[in-house]
Design a protein around this motif. Structure first.
Motif, PDB file in Angstrom:
ATOM      1  N   HIS A  45       0.841  -1.193   0.000  1.00 41.64           N
ATOM      2  CA  HIS A  45       0.000   0.000   0.000  1.00 41.64           C
ATOM      3  C   HIS A  45       0.876   1.243   0.000  1.00 41.64           C
ATOM      4  O   HIS A  45       1.749   1.400   0.867  1.00 41.64           O
ATOM      5  CB  HIS A  45      -0.900   0.019   1.240  1.00 41.64           C
ATOM      6  CG  HIS A  45      -1.898  -1.090   1.278  1.00 41.64           C
ATOM      7  ND1 HIS A  45      -3.023  -1.095   0.486  1.00 41.64           N
ATOM      8  CD2 HIS A  45      -1.926  -2.246   1.992  1.00 41.64           C
ATOM      9  CE1 HIS A  45      -3.723  -2.194   0.726  1.00 41.64           C
ATOM     10  NE2 HIS A  45      -3.070  -2.917   1.635  1.00 41.64           N
TER      11      HIS A  45
ATOM     12  N   SER B 177     -14.181   3.984  -2.716  1.00 37.84           N
ATOM     13  CA  SER B 177     -14.194   3.178  -1.498  1.00 37.84           C
ATOM     14  C   SER B 177     -13.912   1.695  -1.762  1.00 37.84           C
ATOM     15  O   SER B 177     -13.818   1.252  -2.906  1.00 37.84           O
ATOM     16  CB  SER B 177     -15.568   3.297  -0.825  1.00 37.84           C
ATOM     17  OG  SER B 177     -16.555   2.630  -1.596  1.00 37.84           O
ATOM     18  N   VAL B 178     -13.849   0.928  -0.670  1.00 34.34           N
ATOM     19  CA  VAL B 178     -13.587  -0.508  -0.760  1.00 34.34           C
ATOM     20  C   VAL B 178     -14.756  -1.282  -1.361  1.00 34.34           C
ATOM     21  O   VAL B 178     -14.619  -2.483  -1.635  1.00 34.34           O
ATOM     22  CB  VAL B 178     -13.254  -1.100   0.627  1.00 34.34           C
ATOM     23  CG1 VAL B 178     -11.946  -0.540   1.151  1.00 34.34           C
ATOM     24  CG2 VAL B 178     -14.393  -0.849   1.617  1.00 34.34           C
TER      25      VAL B 178
ATOM     26  N   ASN C 106     -14.129  -3.577  -4.328  1.00 39.61           N
ATOM     27  CA  ASN C 106     -13.434  -4.871  -4.217  1.00 39.61           C
ATOM     28  C   ASN C 106     -14.335  -6.085  -4.396  1.00 39.61           C
ATOM     29  O   ASN C 106     -13.831  -7.200  -4.505  1.00 39.61           O
ATOM     30  CB  ASN C 106     -12.761  -4.985  -2.842  1.00 39.61           C
ATOM     31  CG  ASN C 106     -11.626  -3.997  -2.659  1.00 39.61           C
ATOM     32  OD1 ASN C 106     -11.043  -3.531  -3.633  1.00 39.61           O
ATOM     33  ND2 ASN C 106     -11.310  -3.682  -1.414  1.00 39.61           N
ATOM     34  N   LYS C 107     -15.651  -5.882  -4.418  1.00 36.73           N
ATOM     35  CA  LYS C 107     -16.556  -7.023  -4.280  1.00 36.73           C
ATOM     36  C   LYS C 107     -17.455  -7.194  -5.496  1.00 36.73           C
ATOM     37  O   LYS C 107     -18.021  -6.236  -6.003  1.00 36.73           O
ATOM     38  CB  LYS C 107     -17.439  -6.798  -3.038  1.00 36.73           C
ATOM     39  CG  LYS C 107     -18.309  -7.979  -2.680  1.00 36.73           C
ATOM     40  CD  LYS C 107     -17.519  -9.028  -1.923  1.00 36.73           C
ATOM     41  CE  LYS C 107     -18.385 -10.237  -1.586  1.00 36.73           C
ATOM     42  NZ  LYS C 107     -18.694 -11.050  -2.764  1.00 36.73           N
TER      43      LYS C 107
ATOM     44  N   HIS D 171     -19.175   0.423  -5.699  1.00 36.80           N
ATOM     45  CA  HIS D 171     -18.629   1.691  -5.238  1.00 36.80           C
ATOM     46  C   HIS D 171     -19.388   2.864  -5.867  1.00 36.80           C
ATOM     47  O   HIS D 171     -19.625   3.892  -5.232  1.00 36.80           O
ATOM     48  CB  HIS D 171     -17.137   1.790  -5.575  1.00 36.80           C
ATOM     49  CG  HIS D 171     -16.820   1.647  -7.017  1.00 36.80           C
ATOM     50  ND1 HIS D 171     -17.069   0.489  -7.732  1.00 36.80           N
ATOM     51  CD2 HIS D 171     -16.285   2.515  -7.908  1.00 36.80           C
ATOM     52  CE1 HIS D 171     -16.690   0.650  -8.982  1.00 36.80           C
ATOM     53  NE2 HIS D 171     -16.215   1.877  -9.124  1.00 36.80           N
TER      54      HIS D 171
END
Length: 420
Positions: A3, A48-49, A52-53, A264
Motif C-alpha cells: 500500500h 471506497s472498498v 473490491n466485491k 462503489h
C-alpha cells in the motif's frame, strides 16, 4: 500487497489528477450543461472498498456470498431515489444513462418494435433512435420535431407524428431543450395511440429532485436518468418504473445488459441522493433556475438570439445563425477566455453536427460554486461580446482576467490535492 500513496505509487497519474483539479478550480468556468461538481463525500464513496466485491444479482438474491453491506447500500440508494422521483420501483445498477435506456427498451419491447422519439438536432440523444446507436439498429424509430414557429414541442405536431408512426413506445426527454418537459401532454398523446410513455430526465433530474420541475410520475410508465448532471451526483444511470414493469426492468438490467454492478458507484449514488434530500438542495435547484434566467438575460442584452426566446430550466441554447461564427468557432473562442461550453445543433440547423449553428450553455456547475444572478448575467454579456467580436485581441485578454477573478472569488475544492 504493498500500500502506497498515489503520489508515490504512480506520480504520472497523480500529476494528471492534480492538473485536472487545477483546471476545474482555477482555469475554467464550467458551462457544459451536462456537467457538475460532486461534493467530497461522493468522491470518498466512489473511491471506497466497495469496488473490491462482486455483487451480481440484487439485494437478498446475490450470486456471491459476503454482500450484506452491499445490500444495505443498494437498498438505501433505491429508497432515496423513489423518495426523490416517485414511481414504484427503482433499479440503481445501470452504469450509465445509455445503458439505462437500453435496459428500459428491452424491458417492455422486442427488437423491431416501434418507438417515437425526438429528432437528434432538436434536443434528442443518440439513444433516442440515431442510426449509429443500438437504438436505431434494434428498433423501428420514428421522430417528432420542434415546431418551427414556437421552437417548442407542440402537442399537435407530436400527435400527428404518433398517428403516422403508430409506436409501441413514445420517448420524451432532451439534452438541449431549454423549456419545461410536459409529461402530462405527452401522456395524452401516448393514450391517443395506445403507447407506453418513457421519459429520459437525465438533464433535469436535479430540478425534479429539488421540486423545481414537474414530476414524471404518474404520467410516465418508465423513467430513466443519469445520476450526475443537475442532480450533482455520482456518474451513472438509473431506471424508475411503475410496479407492473419492475420485474422486467430488473431482468433487463441483470442479466440481460449487464453483469456485476459497480457497488462503489452505487454507494456514491446513495450518498448523492441523500444530499438531494436535504433542504439545501431545494435551494440549489431554485438557484439554478434563477441563474439560467440571468444568463439568458445577459445574452439577450448583447443581442444574441436564444432558441425559443429563453429558458425554463438549467440551460440555454444560443442560435448563432445571425452571427459571423459557427458553433464550433464559438466554442473555441470561449475556451480561449476560460469559458467551457459545447457547440450544439439548433432546430433546423443548416450545419453538420461537427460544425453546428449553436452553443449550449448550462448553469448547474457554476451554481454549485456559489455564483448567483449577478455573476451569471455578467458572464452572459461577456460570452455574447466575445462571440460578436472574434478578432478583438484586447477584449480577449480582459475577459481572461475577468474569468480568473470570478474563479478566485468562488473556490471549488479547498485544500484540493488528491486526498479526498
Amino acid at each position: 500487497m504493498e500500500h502506497r500513496d498515489l503520489e508515490d505509487a504512480d506520480p504520472e497519474v497523480y500529476q494528471a489528477l492534480n492538473d485536472e483539479i487545477e483546471r476545474q478550480e482555477s482555469e475554467s468556468l464550467e458551462m457544459i450543461a451536462s456537467e457538475n461538481f460532486v461534493p467530497r463525500q461522493v468522491l470518498q464513496a466512489q473511491g471506497s472498498v466497495m469496488t473490491n466485491k462482486y455483487a451480481e444479482g440484487y439485494p437478498g438474491n446475490r450470486y456471491y456470498a459476503g454482500c450484506k453491506h452491499h445490500d444495505k447500500v443498494e437498498n438505501l440508494a433505491k429508497e432515496r431515489a423513489l423518495d426523490l422521483f416517485g414511481g414504484d420501483h427503482a433499479n440503481v445498477q445501470p452504469h450509465s444513462g445509455s445503458q439505462a435506456n437500453f435496459a428500459a427498451y428491452a424491458a417492455v419491447l422486442d427488437p423491431g418494435d416501434k418507438i417515437l422519439g425526438p429528432v437528434l438536432a432538436h434536443g434528442g440523444h443518440l439513444t433516442h433512435g440515431h442510426g449509429v446507436n443500438f437504438s436505431g439498429e434494434l428498433y423501428d424509430f420514428g421522430t417528432y420535431a420542434i415546431n418551427k414557429e414556437t421552437e417548442r414541442f407542440e402537442k399537435e405536431d407530436i400527435l400527428e407524428a404518433a398517428r403516422e408512426h403508430d409506436p409501441d413506445l413514445i420517448v420524451m426527454g432532451y439534452s438541449a431543450y431549454p423549456r419545461e418537459f410536459e409529461f402530462e401532454m405527452f401522456r395524452e398523446v401516448a393514450d391517443e395511440v395506445d403507447a407506453l410513455l418513457m421519459a429520459d430526465i437525465a438533464h433535469i433530474s436535479g430540478l425534479v429532485a429539488g421540486g423545481k420541475h414537474p414530476e414524471p410520475f404518474p404520467h410516465c410508465d418508465i423513467v430513466t436518468t443519469t445520476t450526475h448532471k443537475s442532480i450533482r451526483g455520482a456518474r451513472g444511470g438509473m431506471i424508475l418504473c411503475k410496479e407492473k414493469y419492475a420485474e422486467d426492468v430488473d431482468k433487463a438490467v441483470f442479466p440481460y445488459t449487464q453483469g456485476g454492478p459497480l457497488m462503489h458507484q452505487i454507494a456514491a449514488k446513495a450518498v448523492s441522493f441523500k444530499e438531494a434530500q436535504r433542504d439545501s438542495f431545494e435551494e440549489y435547484a431554485e438557484q439554478i433556475i434563477k441563474n439560467t434566467e440571468a444568463l439568458a438575460e445577459g445574452l439577450r442584452n448583447e443581442g444574441l438570439k436564444l432558441v425559443s426566446g429563453g429558458t425554463d430550466n438549467h440551460l440555454v441554447l444560443v442560435d448563432l445563425r445571425n452571427e459571423e461564427v459557427t458553433g464550433k468557432q464559438a466554442e473555441s473562442l470561449l475556451e480561449e477566455i476560460g469559458v467551457v461550453c459545447n457547440k450544439n445543433m439548433v432546430p433546423y440547423d443548416p450545419e453538420s453536427p461537427f460544425v453546428t449553428s449553436g452553443i449550449r450553455l448550462g448553469t448547474p456547475a457554476l451554481t454549485t460554486r456559489g455564483m448567483k444572478e449577478k455573476e451569471l448575467e455578467q458572464i452572459g454579456e461577456m460570452i455574447a461580446r466575445r462571440v460578436k467580436n472574434p478578432e478583438d485581441g484586447k477584449m480577449e485578454e480582459k475577459m481572461k482576467e475577468k474569468v480568473s477573478e470570478i474563479l478566485e472569488e468562488f473556490p471549488l475544492y479547498e485544500n484540493s490535492k488528491v486526498k479526498y
